[in-house]
Design a protein around this motif. Structure first.
Motif, mmCIF file in Angstrom:
data_model
loop_
_atom_site.group_PDB
_atom_site.id
_atom_site.type_symbol
_atom_site.label_atom_id
_atom_site.label_comp_id
_atom_site.label_asym_id
_atom_site.label_seq_id
_atom_site.Cartn_x
_atom_site.Cartn_y
_atom_site.Cartn_z
ATOM 1 N N LYS A 99 0.908 -1.054 -0.137
ATOM 2 C CA LYS A 99 -0.049 -0.162 -0.271
ATOM 3 C C LYS A 99 0.751 1.085 0.478
ATOM 4 N N LEU A 100 1.926 1.174 0.601
ATOM 5 C CA LEU A 100 3.011 2.163 0.832
ATOM 6 C C LEU A 100 3.589 2.177 -0.360
ATOM 7 N N PHE A 101 4.810 1.374 -1.414
ATOM 8 C CA PHE A 101 4.334 1.986 -2.010
ATOM 9 C C PHE A 101 3.713 2.034 -3.297
ATOM 10 N N ASP A 102 2.702 1.323 -2.815
ATOM 11 C CA ASP A 102 2.099 2.180 -4.571
ATOM 12 C C ASP A 102 1.350 3.688 -4.347
ATOM 13 N N LYS A 103 1.181 3.268 -3.070
ATOM 14 C CA LYS A 103 1.263 5.351 -3.525
ATOM 15 C C LYS A 103 2.795 6.562 -4.095
#
Length: 203
Positions: A99-103
């Motif tokens: 989720k973090l790296f997707d953002k």
């Protein structure tokens, strides 16, 4: 009483705003490409205006010098990522690290022409170092606010994570990019947060 809206003034204002945005984007992109070639301290206003294909007066309409441009670029990148960090629940992230790296991937894709050369840089670049240190400190603060962990161990883990992450992205931007950025982010997030998650379980 005349309530008629002056559409001419509004249109002129919009055109002016668009010109400003376009000019500043050209300056930023020129700066980013120059960063892929030389250290920040060696970049001059002349370098930037020649690469951006603008005149010196136009540059100084927006910035007092290279230092102000550097500050703006650094602040923008750090603020974008800090905004993400403040929105995320790290308990959730430990089980859903992508989720973090997707953002982060979304930030890169939002201005790919700017981030691509910026992340292609190699060597000891001061701007990247400052950004990395700032993000590492913000991540550390976020984790310490939610967990009671050994601070020295966390420092080592985060240094490893951020140094490794920057290297992975730099290598990808300098490669043929056959792997998608999304896939790269998924793999990197799993590796990075696997280590951080294990640290959270220490007594």
């Amino acid at each position: 009483m005349n309530n008629k809206i002056n559409t001419t003034d509004n249109n002129t204002s919009k055109k002016t705003d668009l010109r400003v945005i376009k000019t500043k984007r050209a300056i930023r992109n020129a700066f980013a490409h120059l960063l892929a070639e030389k250290e920040v301290a060696n970049i001059t206003v002349t370098d930037i205006i020649q690469r951006a294909e603008i005149n010196r007066k136009t540059f100084y309409n927006h910035y007092t010098g290279v230092h102000e441009l550097v500050d703006e670029v650094e602040d923008e990148i750090v603020n974008n990522v800090e905004h993400i960090l403040t929105e995320l629940d790290f308990i959730f992230i430990l089980t859903n690290p992508y989720k973090l790296f997707d953002k982060l991937t979304a930030i890169i894709n939002s201005d790919y022409d700017f981030y691509s050369p910026l992340l292609s840089m190699s060597g000891n670049v001061s701007l990247v170092t400052k950004i990395s240190e700032s993000l590492r400190n913000k991540t550390k603060d976020a984790i310490l606010s939610q967990w009671d962990v050994n601070e020295k161990e966390l420092d080592i883990m985060l240094q490893f994570v951020f140094s490794g992450t920057f290297t992975v992205y730099q290598n990808w931007f300098n490669s043929d990019r056959t792997m998608s950025l999304e896939t790269l982010s998924r793999i990197t997030s799993t590796v990075c947060f696997g280590g951080i998650s294990s640290l959270m379980k220490l007594d």
